[in-house]
Design an enzyme around this catalytic site. Structure first.
Site, mmCIF file in Angstrom:
data_model
loop_
_atom_site.group_PDB
_atom_site.id
_atom_site.type_symbol
_atom_site.label_atom_id
_atom_site.label_comp_id
_atom_site.label_asym_id
_atom_site.label_seq_id
_atom_site.Cartn_x
_atom_site.Cartn_y
_atom_site.Cartn_z
ATOM 1 N N THR A 116 0.709 -1.299 0.120
ATOM 2 C CA THR A 116 0.053 -0.500 -0.216
ATOM 3 C C THR A 116 0.926 0.971 0.315
ATOM 4 O OG1 THR A 116 -1.150 -1.119 0.909
ATOM 5 C CG2 THR A 116 -1.812 1.309 1.339
ATOM 6 N N ARG A 127 -12.731 -8.432 -2.046
ATOM 7 C CA ARG A 127 -11.987 -8.236 -0.343
ATOM 8 C C ARG A 127 -11.755 -6.318 -0.067
ATOM 9 N NH1 ARG A 127 -6.918 -6.097 1.157
ATOM 10 N NH2 ARG A 127 -6.856 -6.981 3.433
ATOM 11 N N THR A 180 -0.553 1.137 6.229
ATOM 12 C CA THR A 180 -0.313 -0.069 5.473
ATOM 13 C C THR A 180 0.015 -1.216 6.147
ATOM 14 O OG1 THR A 180 1.937 1.128 5.545
ATOM 15 C CG2 THR A 180 1.243 1.917 3.878
ATOM 16 N N GLY A 181 -0.428 -2.022 5.173
ATOM 17 C CA GLY A 181 0.396 -3.509 6.419
ATOM 18 C C GLY A 181 -1.632 -3.668 6.406
HETATM 19 N N1 GLY Z 1 -3.452 -2.224 3.920
HETATM 20 C C1 GLY Z 1 -3.673 -2.299 2.339
HETATM 21 C C2 GLY Z 1 -4.823 -3.857 2.111
HETATM 22 O O1 GLY Z 1 -4.993 -4.534 3.518
HETATM 23 O O2 GLY Z 1 -5.777 -3.817 1.855
#
Ligand code: GLY
Length: 317
Positions: free
Chosen positions: A172, A200, A223-224
Protein backbone atom coordinates in the site's frame (compact mmCIF):
# COMPACT_ATOMS: atom_id res chain seq x y z
CA UNK A 1 3.06 27.37 13.38
CA UNK A 2 5.40 25.75 10.87
CA UNK A 3 4.74 27.37 7.48
CA UNK A 4 7.02 25.14 5.41
CA UNK A 5 5.29 22.50 3.33
CA UNK A 6 5.74 19.05 4.83
CA UNK A 7 5.24 15.57 3.38
CA UNK A 8 5.49 12.22 5.13
CA UNK A 9 4.70 8.78 3.74
CA UNK A 10 5.35 5.08 3.54
CA UNK A 11 8.76 4.05 2.17
CA UNK A 12 7.40 3.36 -1.34
CA UNK A 13 6.01 6.91 -1.45
CA UNK A 14 9.56 8.14 -2.04
CA UNK A 15 8.91 8.03 -5.81
CA UNK A 16 6.08 10.51 -5.29
CA UNK A 17 7.63 12.96 -2.84
CA UNK A 18 9.30 15.17 -5.49
CA UNK A 19 5.89 15.78 -7.11
CA UNK A 20 4.34 16.66 -3.76
CA UNK A 21 7.18 18.97 -2.76
CA UNK A 22 7.04 20.76 -6.13
CA UNK A 23 3.35 21.47 -5.61
CA UNK A 24 3.87 22.74 -2.08
CA UNK A 25 6.79 24.93 -3.17
CA UNK A 26 4.53 26.47 -5.81
CA UNK A 27 1.98 27.30 -3.11
CA UNK A 28 -0.33 24.37 -3.91
CA UNK A 29 -2.61 22.69 -1.43
CA UNK A 30 -1.89 19.77 0.87
CA UNK A 31 -4.61 17.80 -0.91
CA UNK A 32 -3.06 18.37 -4.35
CA UNK A 33 0.35 17.41 -2.99
CA UNK A 34 -0.80 14.19 -1.31
CA UNK A 35 -2.75 13.10 -4.39
CA UNK A 36 0.13 13.89 -6.76
CA UNK A 37 2.54 11.81 -4.70
CA UNK A 38 0.22 8.82 -4.56
CA UNK A 39 -0.47 9.03 -8.30
CA UNK A 40 3.26 8.61 -8.96
CA UNK A 41 3.31 5.41 -6.92
CA UNK A 42 0.23 4.15 -8.78
CA UNK A 43 2.30 4.50 -11.99
CA UNK A 44 5.33 2.70 -10.56
CA UNK A 45 5.25 -0.68 -12.35
CA UNK A 46 7.81 -2.16 -9.98
CA UNK A 47 5.46 -1.70 -7.03
CA UNK A 48 3.31 -4.82 -6.72
CA UNK A 49 1.07 -3.38 -4.05
CA UNK A 50 -0.27 -0.26 -5.74
CA UNK A 51 -1.86 0.72 -9.06
CA UNK A 52 -0.69 -0.68 -12.38
CA UNK A 53 1.51 -3.71 -11.72
CA UNK A 54 -0.30 -4.47 -8.45
CA UNK A 55 -1.07 -8.06 -7.54
CA UNK A 56 -4.47 -9.36 -8.66
CA UNK A 57 -7.17 -11.25 -6.82
CA UNK A 58 -7.44 -15.03 -7.14
CA UNK A 59 -9.27 -14.62 -10.45
CA UNK A 60 -6.39 -12.62 -11.90
CA UNK A 61 -8.22 -9.29 -11.77
CA UNK A 62 -6.46 -6.23 -10.37
CA UNK A 63 -8.88 -4.49 -8.00
CA UNK A 64 -7.75 -1.13 -6.67
CA UNK A 65 -8.76 0.71 -3.50
CA UNK A 66 -7.98 4.32 -2.57
CA UNK A 67 -9.13 7.12 -0.33
CA UNK A 68 -8.30 10.65 0.66
CA UNK A 69 -9.31 13.13 3.32
CA UNK A 70 -9.11 16.90 3.56
CA UNK A 71 -8.29 17.90 7.11
CA UNK A 72 -9.69 21.41 6.69
CA UNK A 73 -13.26 20.29 5.92
CA UNK A 74 -13.19 16.56 6.77
CA UNK A 75 -14.39 15.97 3.21
CA UNK A 76 -13.48 12.45 2.12
CA UNK A 77 -13.62 10.25 -0.94
CA UNK A 78 -12.95 6.57 -1.57
CA UNK A 79 -13.22 3.82 -4.13
CA UNK A 80 -13.01 0.09 -3.54
CA UNK A 81 -12.45 -2.86 -5.88
CA UNK A 82 -12.17 -0.50 -8.85
CA UNK A 83 -11.20 -2.41 -11.99
CA UNK A 84 -9.49 -1.07 -15.08
CA UNK A 85 -8.61 2.47 -14.00
CA UNK A 86 -4.96 3.18 -13.18
CA UNK A 87 -5.47 6.14 -10.82
CA UNK A 88 -7.99 5.19 -8.17
CA UNK A 89 -6.84 8.15 -6.06
CA UNK A 90 -8.14 10.52 -8.76
CA UNK A 91 -11.45 8.67 -8.93
CA UNK A 92 -11.72 8.85 -5.13
CA UNK A 93 -11.13 12.59 -5.32
CA UNK A 94 -13.92 12.96 -7.88
CA UNK A 95 -16.25 11.00 -5.60
CA UNK A 96 -15.40 13.49 -2.85
CA UNK A 97 -15.78 16.57 -5.04
CA UNK A 98 -18.81 15.71 -7.16
CA UNK A 99 -21.06 13.41 -5.17
CA UNK A 100 -22.80 13.52 -1.81
CA UNK A 101 -21.15 10.13 -1.09
CA UNK A 102 -17.87 9.12 0.45
CA UNK A 103 -17.29 5.67 -1.02
CA UNK A 104 -18.15 3.85 -4.25
CA UNK A 105 -17.17 0.24 -4.83
CA UNK A 106 -17.14 -2.44 -7.52
CA UNK A 107 -19.23 -2.03 -10.66
CA UNK A 108 -20.65 1.27 -9.41
CA UNK A 109 -17.17 2.70 -8.98
CA UNK A 110 -16.19 1.49 -12.48
CA UNK A 111 -19.30 3.11 -13.95
CA UNK A 112 -18.61 6.36 -12.10
CA UNK A 113 -15.04 6.43 -13.43
CA UNK A 114 -16.17 5.72 -16.99
CA UNK A 115 -18.90 8.36 -16.99
CA UNK A 116 -16.63 10.99 -15.47
CA UNK A 117 -14.02 10.76 -18.17
CA UNK A 118 -11.36 8.53 -16.66
CA UNK A 119 -9.35 6.56 -19.22
CA UNK A 120 -9.38 2.80 -18.71
CA UNK A 121 -6.07 0.96 -19.05
CA UNK A 122 -4.76 -2.57 -18.50
CA UNK A 123 -3.51 -2.98 -14.93
CA UNK A 124 -2.23 -6.57 -15.02
CA UNK A 125 1.35 -6.46 -16.31
CA UNK A 126 2.71 -9.52 -18.08
CA UNK A 127 5.19 -10.41 -15.33
CA UNK A 128 2.50 -10.14 -12.64
CA UNK A 129 0.13 -12.24 -14.76
CA UNK A 130 2.81 -14.89 -15.01
CA UNK A 131 3.36 -14.73 -11.25
CA UNK A 132 -0.42 -15.12 -10.70
CA UNK A 133 -0.49 -18.18 -13.01
CA UNK A 134 2.36 -19.78 -11.07
CA UNK A 135 0.74 -18.97 -7.73
CA UNK A 136 -2.85 -20.09 -8.27
CA UNK A 137 -3.26 -23.84 -8.38
CA UNK A 138 -6.94 -24.01 -9.34
CA UNK A 139 -7.99 -23.76 -12.95
CA UNK A 140 -11.74 -23.38 -12.42
CA UNK A 141 -13.60 -20.69 -10.50
CA UNK A 142 -15.52 -23.42 -8.65
CA UNK A 143 -12.25 -24.67 -7.20
CA UNK A 144 -11.47 -21.22 -5.87
CA UNK A 145 -14.57 -20.94 -3.70
CA UNK A 146 -12.66 -22.21 -0.76
CA UNK A 147 -12.40 -20.75 2.70
CA UNK A 148 -12.22 -22.55 5.97
CA UNK A 149 -11.54 -21.34 9.44
CA UNK A 150 -7.88 -22.30 9.47
CA UNK A 151 -7.19 -21.01 5.96
CA UNK A 152 -6.01 -24.44 4.83
CA UNK A 153 -8.35 -24.76 1.89
CA UNK A 154 -7.48 -21.27 0.72
CA UNK A 155 -3.82 -22.13 1.10
CA UNK A 156 -4.46 -25.09 -1.20
CA UNK A 157 -5.49 -22.70 -3.97
CA UNK A 158 -2.85 -20.01 -3.45
CA UNK A 159 0.49 -21.79 -3.59
CA UNK A 160 2.72 -21.06 -0.60
CA UNK A 161 0.07 -18.75 0.78
CA UNK A 162 1.42 -18.85 4.30
CA UNK A 163 4.87 -17.89 3.08
CA UNK A 164 3.43 -15.13 0.90
CA UNK A 165 1.53 -13.74 3.85
CA UNK A 166 4.83 -13.05 5.55
CA UNK A 167 6.49 -11.53 2.55
CA UNK A 168 5.12 -9.31 -0.10
CA UNK A 169 1.38 -9.28 -0.48
CA UNK A 170 0.28 -6.38 1.71
CA UNK A 171 1.59 -3.44 -0.31
CA UNK A 172 0.00 0.00 0.00
CA UNK A 173 1.19 3.57 -0.23
CA UNK A 174 0.18 6.54 1.85
CA UNK A 175 1.10 10.20 2.03
CA UNK A 176 0.22 12.95 4.49
CA UNK A 177 0.93 16.53 3.41
CA UNK A 178 0.70 19.87 5.15
CA UNK A 179 0.75 23.09 3.17
CA UNK A 180 1.89 26.61 4.02
CA UNK A 181 -1.59 27.52 5.25
CA UNK A 182 -1.49 24.73 7.83
CA UNK A 183 -3.97 22.51 6.03
CA UNK A 184 -3.38 18.78 6.29
CA UNK A 185 -4.52 16.09 3.85
CA UNK A 186 -3.87 12.41 3.43
CA UNK A 187 -4.13 9.97 0.53
CA UNK A 188 -3.85 6.17 0.38
CA UNK A 189 -3.83 3.71 -2.53
CA UNK A 190 -3.45 -0.05 -2.84
CA UNK A 191 -4.13 -3.13 -4.93
CA UNK A 192 -4.95 -4.79 -1.63
CA UNK A 193 -4.05 -8.21 -0.31
CA UNK A 194 -2.40 -10.09 -3.18
CA UNK A 195 -4.43 -13.10 -4.38
CA UNK A 196 -7.32 -11.84 -2.29
CA UNK A 197 -10.91 -12.90 -2.50
CA UNK A 198 -12.65 -10.85 -5.22
CA UNK A 199 -14.35 -7.90 -3.59
CA UNK A 200 -12.22 -8.03 -0.47
CA UNK A 201 -11.58 -4.53 0.87
CA UNK A 202 -8.91 -3.67 3.38
CA UNK A 203 -8.42 -0.50 5.38
CA UNK A 204 -7.24 1.71 2.53
CA UNK A 205 -10.66 2.81 1.21
CA UNK A 206 -12.14 3.08 4.70
CA UNK A 207 -11.89 6.53 6.28
CA UNK A 208 -10.89 6.15 9.91
CA UNK A 209 -9.25 2.76 9.30
CA UNK A 210 -6.68 3.45 6.55
CA UNK A 211 -6.45 7.21 6.94
CA UNK A 212 -7.83 10.19 8.78
CA UNK A 213 -7.00 13.90 8.75
CA UNK A 214 -8.28 16.76 10.84
CA UNK A 215 -6.41 20.09 10.84
CA UNK A 216 -7.27 20.63 14.49
CA UNK A 217 -5.43 17.52 15.73
CA UNK A 218 -3.35 15.93 12.96
CA UNK A 219 -3.50 12.94 10.65
CA UNK A 220 -2.60 9.27 10.42
CA UNK A 221 -2.44 6.73 7.60
CA UNK A 222 -1.80 3.00 7.64
CA UNK A 223 -0.23 0.29 5.55
CA UNK A 224 -0.16 -3.43 6.20
CA UNK A 225 -2.83 -6.06 6.72
CA UNK A 226 -5.90 -3.90 6.54
CA UNK A 227 -8.25 -6.16 8.46
CA UNK A 228 -6.28 -5.38 11.61
CA UNK A 229 -6.52 -1.62 11.05
CA UNK A 230 -10.25 -1.85 10.39
CA UNK A 231 -10.86 -3.69 13.65
CA UNK A 232 -9.38 -0.93 15.81
CA UNK A 233 -10.26 2.01 13.50
CA UNK A 234 -6.54 2.57 13.53
CA UNK A 235 -6.10 5.90 11.73
CA UNK A 236 -8.86 7.54 13.75
CA UNK A 237 -7.60 5.76 16.85
CA UNK A 238 -4.31 7.69 16.50
CA UNK A 239 -5.97 11.03 15.70
CA UNK A 240 -8.32 10.55 18.63
CA UNK A 241 -5.30 10.17 20.91
CA UNK A 242 -3.86 13.40 19.49
CA UNK A 243 -7.18 15.09 20.16
CA UNK A 244 -6.92 13.94 23.75
CA UNK A 245 -3.56 15.67 23.96
CA UNK A 246 -1.23 12.70 23.82
CA UNK A 247 2.17 13.14 22.13
CA UNK A 248 2.55 11.54 18.69
CA UNK A 249 4.69 8.62 19.81
CA UNK A 250 2.21 7.75 22.59
CA UNK A 251 -0.64 7.86 20.10
CA UNK A 252 1.23 5.50 17.77
CA UNK A 253 2.17 3.09 20.55
CA UNK A 254 -1.40 3.01 21.81
CA UNK A 255 -2.84 2.33 18.36
CA UNK A 256 -0.37 -0.40 17.43
CA UNK A 257 -0.66 -1.85 20.92
CA UNK A 258 -4.36 -2.39 20.27
CA UNK A 259 -3.57 -4.03 16.92
CA UNK A 260 -1.04 -6.33 18.58
CA UNK A 261 -3.62 -7.35 21.18
CA UNK A 262 -6.16 -8.52 18.59
CA UNK A 263 -7.04 -12.20 18.49
CA UNK A 264 -6.15 -13.43 15.01
CA UNK A 265 -7.81 -16.28 13.17
CA UNK A 266 -4.84 -16.89 10.90
CA UNK A 267 -3.05 -19.88 12.31
CA UNK A 268 0.28 -18.15 12.08
CA UNK A 269 0.02 -14.42 12.72
CA UNK A 270 0.92 -12.72 9.48
CA UNK A 271 1.16 -9.26 8.12
CA UNK A 272 2.68 -6.10 9.36
CA UNK A 273 0.88 -2.97 10.44
CA UNK A 274 2.50 0.40 9.92
CA UNK A 275 1.42 3.97 10.59
CA UNK A 276 2.66 7.39 9.55
CA UNK A 277 1.31 10.33 11.50
CA UNK A 278 1.50 14.11 11.62
CA UNK A 279 0.59 16.45 14.44
CA UNK A 280 -1.35 19.62 13.72
CA UNK A 281 1.79 21.75 13.73
CA UNK A 282 3.60 19.49 11.28
CA UNK A 283 5.59 17.27 13.62
CA UNK A 284 5.83 13.73 12.20
CA UNK A 285 6.40 10.19 13.48
CA UNK A 286 5.85 6.65 12.22
CA UNK A 287 5.64 3.23 13.80
CA UNK A 288 5.45 -0.43 12.85
CA UNK A 289 4.93 -3.75 14.56
CA UNK A 290 7.80 -5.23 12.54
CA UNK A 291 11.43 -4.21 13.07
CA UNK A 292 13.59 -2.31 10.57
CA UNK A 293 10.73 -0.55 8.85
CA UNK A 294 11.21 2.90 7.33
CA UNK A 295 9.27 5.91 6.15
CA UNK A 296 10.08 9.01 4.12
CA UNK A 297 9.92 12.67 5.01
CA UNK A 298 10.65 15.97 3.35
CA UNK A 299 9.89 19.62 3.85
CA UNK A 300 9.94 22.33 1.21
CA UNK A 301 13.13 23.62 2.88
CA UNK A 302 14.98 20.34 2.27
CA UNK A 303 16.81 19.50 -0.98
CA UNK A 304 16.12 15.77 -0.77
CA UNK A 305 13.88 13.44 1.17
CA UNK A 306 14.98 11.68 4.31
CA UNK A 307 14.49 7.95 4.92
CA UNK A 308 13.83 7.48 8.62
CA UNK A 309 13.38 4.41 10.83
CA UNK A 310 9.93 3.81 12.27
CA UNK A 311 9.36 3.33 15.96
CA UNK A 312 9.13 -0.45 16.57
CA UNK A 313 6.08 -1.45 18.62
CA UNK A 314 6.04 -5.24 19.13
CA UNK A 315 3.91 -5.33 22.26
CA UNK A 316 0.22 -5.56 22.93
CA UNK A 317 -1.40 -2.75 24.87
N1 GLY B 1 -3.57 -2.03 3.71
C1 GLY B 1 -4.06 -2.47 2.49
C2 GLY B 1 -4.93 -3.62 2.53
O1 GLY B 1 -4.98 -4.33 3.51
O2 GLY B 1 -5.62 -3.84 1.55
Amino acid sequence: MNTAGIVVGSFNARVGLPAAIAILRAGGSALDAAVAAVREVEDDLSDRGVGTGGLPNILGQVELDASLMDGQTLASGAVGALKGYPHPIDVARKVMELTPHVMLVGDGADLFARLHGFEPAPLLTSDVEEYWRQTITASRVEDMTLYDRRGERYAGVVRDWTTLLHQEIFGTTNVIARDGQGNIACAVSTSGWGFKWPGRLGDSPIIGAGNYADNRYGAAACTGRGELAIRVALAYNVVRSLREGRPLDHALRAGLGEVNALPDNLEKRAGSMNIVAMGRDGQVAAASNVPDSHYVYQTTDMDTLEVRPRLYVPDAL
